[in-house]
Write a protein that holds these residues in place. Sequence first.
Motif, PDB file in Angstrom:
ATOM      1  N   ILE A  34       0.859  -1.228   0.599  1.00 49.31           N
ATOM      2  CA  ILE A  34      -0.075   0.011  -0.158  1.00 49.31           C
ATOM      3  C   ILE A  34       0.673   0.878   0.021  1.00 49.31           C
ATOM      4  N   ASP A  35       2.211   1.537   0.348  1.00 49.94           N
ATOM      5  CA  ASP A  35       2.661   2.740   0.650  1.00 49.94           C
ATOM      6  C   ASP A  35       3.683   2.647   0.667  1.00 49.94           C
ATOM      7  N   LEU A  36       4.302   2.247  -0.456  1.00 52.33           N
ATOM      8  CA  LEU A  36       5.421   1.289  -1.265  1.00 52.33           C
ATOM      9  C   LEU A  36       4.940   2.870  -2.521  1.00 52.33           C
ATOM     10  N   TYR A  37       3.539   2.773  -3.009  1.00 57.86           N
ATOM     11  CA  TYR A  37       3.313   3.857  -4.137  1.00 57.86           C
ATOM     12  C   TYR A  37       2.796   4.576  -3.853  1.00 57.86           C
ATOM     13  N   LEU A  38       2.289   4.727  -2.625  1.00 57.99           N
ATOM     14  CA  LEU A  38       1.543   6.166  -2.412  1.00 57.99           C
ATOM     15  C   LEU A  38       2.419   7.285  -3.104  1.00 57.99           C
ATOM     16  N   LEU A  59      -6.336   1.437  -4.366  1.00 59.86           N
ATOM     17  CA  LEU A  59      -6.168   1.563  -3.093  1.00 59.86           C
ATOM     18  C   LEU A  59      -7.535   0.731  -2.243  1.00 59.86           C
ATOM     19  N   SER A  60      -8.774   0.409  -2.948  1.00 58.78           N
ATOM     20  CA  SER A  60     -10.056   0.039  -2.421  1.00 58.78           C
ATOM     21  C   SER A  60      -9.694  -1.291  -2.976  1.00 58.78           C
ATOM     22  N   ALA A  61      -9.727  -1.142  -4.592  1.00 56.87           N
ATOM     23  CA  ALA A  61      -9.788  -2.600  -4.626  1.00 56.87           C
ATOM     24  C   ALA A  61      -8.465  -3.644  -3.938  1.00 56.87           C
ATOM     25  N   PHE A  62      -6.763  -3.218  -3.324  1.00 58.92           N
ATOM     26  CA  PHE A  62      -6.426  -3.913  -2.995  1.00 58.92           C
ATOM     27  C   PHE A  62      -6.906  -4.285  -1.206  1.00 58.92           C
ATOM     28  N   PHE A  63      -7.497  -3.334  -1.164  1.00 58.14           N
ATOM     29  CA  PHE A  63      -8.601  -3.420   0.740  1.00 58.14           C
ATOM     30  C   PHE A  63      -9.624  -4.887   0.349  1.00 58.14           C
ATOM     31  N   LEU A  64     -10.381  -4.904  -0.436  1.00 65.26           N
ATOM     32  CA  LEU A  64     -11.411  -5.901  -0.834  1.00 65.26           C
ATOM     33  C   LEU A  64     -10.029  -6.663  -0.697  1.00 65.26           C
ATOM     34  N   GLY A  65      -9.760  -6.997  -1.596  1.00 66.95           N
ATOM     35  CA  GLY A  65      -9.268  -8.316  -1.948  1.00 66.95           C
ATOM     36  C   GLY A  65      -8.720  -9.088  -0.513  1.00 66.95           C
ATOM     37  N   GLN A 116      -3.728  -9.032  -6.367  1.00 65.93           N
ATOM     38  CA  GLN A 116      -2.803  -8.692  -4.976  1.00 65.93           C
ATOM     39  C   GLN A 116      -2.784  -8.824  -3.532  1.00 65.93           C
ATOM     40  N   GLY A 117      -4.165  -7.970  -3.420  1.00 62.63           N
ATOM     41  CA  GLY A 117      -4.325  -7.948  -2.026  1.00 62.63           C
ATOM     42  C   GLY A 117      -5.411  -9.623  -1.101  1.00 62.63           C
ATOM     43  N   MET A 118      -5.674 -10.345  -2.563  1.00 61.16           N
ATOM     44  CA  MET A 118      -5.801 -11.296  -2.075  1.00 61.16           C
ATOM     45  C   MET A 118      -5.301 -11.838  -1.690  1.00 61.16           C
ATOM     46  N   GLY A 119      -3.674 -12.124  -2.543  1.00 59.69           N
ATOM     47  CA  GLY A 119      -2.219 -12.588  -1.851  1.00 59.69           C
ATOM     48  C   GLY A 119      -1.877 -12.404  -0.345  1.00 59.69           C
ATOM     49  N   ALA A 120      -1.420 -11.037  -0.512  1.00 57.98           N
ATOM     50  CA  ALA A 120      -1.224 -10.612   0.642  1.00 57.98           C
ATOM     51  C   ALA A 120      -2.184 -11.040   1.493  1.00 57.98           C
TER      52      ALA A 120
END
Length: 406
Positions: A34-38, A59-65, A116-120
């Motif tokens: 999340i933070d690296l690409y801010l 970001l929201s897509a990552f959180f949803l995953g 990516q969020g699902m994997g994380a």
Amino acid sequence: MAQADRRSGPQETEPTLLLGIAFGFLSSLGPFAIDLYLPAMPGMAQAMAADSGAVQRTLSAFFLGLALAQIPLGTLGDRYGRRRPLIGGLLLFAIASIACAMATSLDMLIACRFLQGMGACAGTSSVRAMIRDRHSGHRAAQLMAFTFLIIGISPVLAPLAGSYLLQAMSWRGLFLLLAGGGAVALIAVSIFLPESLPPQRRLHRQPMLHAYGRLLGTPAFLGWTLVAGLATTVPFAFVTAAPFIYTQGFGLSAHHYSLLLALNAVTSIIATQFAPSLMRRLGARPLVTGVALVAMGATALIAMAGLTMPVPIALFQPWSMLLFALSGFILTPAAISALDAAAGGAGAAAGLLGTLQLAITAAASAAVSLLPSVSILPLTGVLGVSFLTMLLVMLALGGRASPASA
């Protein structure tokens, strides 16, 4: 029932420093992604001819995953052990990170960020279950707080690293670095991390719907999970809005606002380390109630100031540091109290906790991204509602003893 409790109960051994570091590293992959690409988000918006809200939706897509994968991973962990779901999730994270680097459109990037969020989420969900496999109450809080210490380094280092790396590479290179981090974690888990749930303690025959039905029928679990989600909303809603508030509202460069984000993260790290002792001394509910009252008051004051004049950065930055610190006081007691209130498999409890927690975070981040991105009022509105909801939950739990407060 006694047999089920014995089989799923934690092992009361002392937490170790090495285990805390390992858990923190695995849990930090998601926050680092999340933070690296801010610092790259404003540039990504220009490169893809998109507005700031569209880029914020990555970001929201990552959180949803992160949210949706928690439940199946938790169930698989209860049935087959923690290692195999964790290894599969890390593999998905690495592959999805490469796909993000190769994205040719914003829609493709959003879809890849979801994967990516699902994997994380394998790191976050599996680590919480592993902590519950070994500990409960104060000892679990100690290990969880140390894990959050390692996670907290991400908001300090990642934006700074991202701003420096952007001088040598494009935003696509940042995602390739994340793929490398996932590969390192995958190799380390495969070789060094032992299984925390032996076969005799696994819940092979428990139906998934039955396990989650019991959790959803436990008011204390639901209440503390809601509080944990609202505590997570504070930093993540902030980082959704911060790149545009700092650059367009205050005119700061990516490097300068990365320093301020790092300062916020440091305050959260420090506060998190005091949370276990405060929880043991005061009890989880009084601690969270007091912190939420302070946070709501501070947020109301800066919102009223924003209605009458442009809020200077000299006022905005201390307020943001205070909120990061207060969220650090809340998150550990809330997460541990939720897990201690749960009955049944630790994987199911950690999975549902993570799903509901991150669904709340995704909703709050999406709300911030849909509102004007330069004004601080949308951010203060979302956070003010969050703190008010925490207080209402604490009032509702007032007649119930907190497991973590004992």
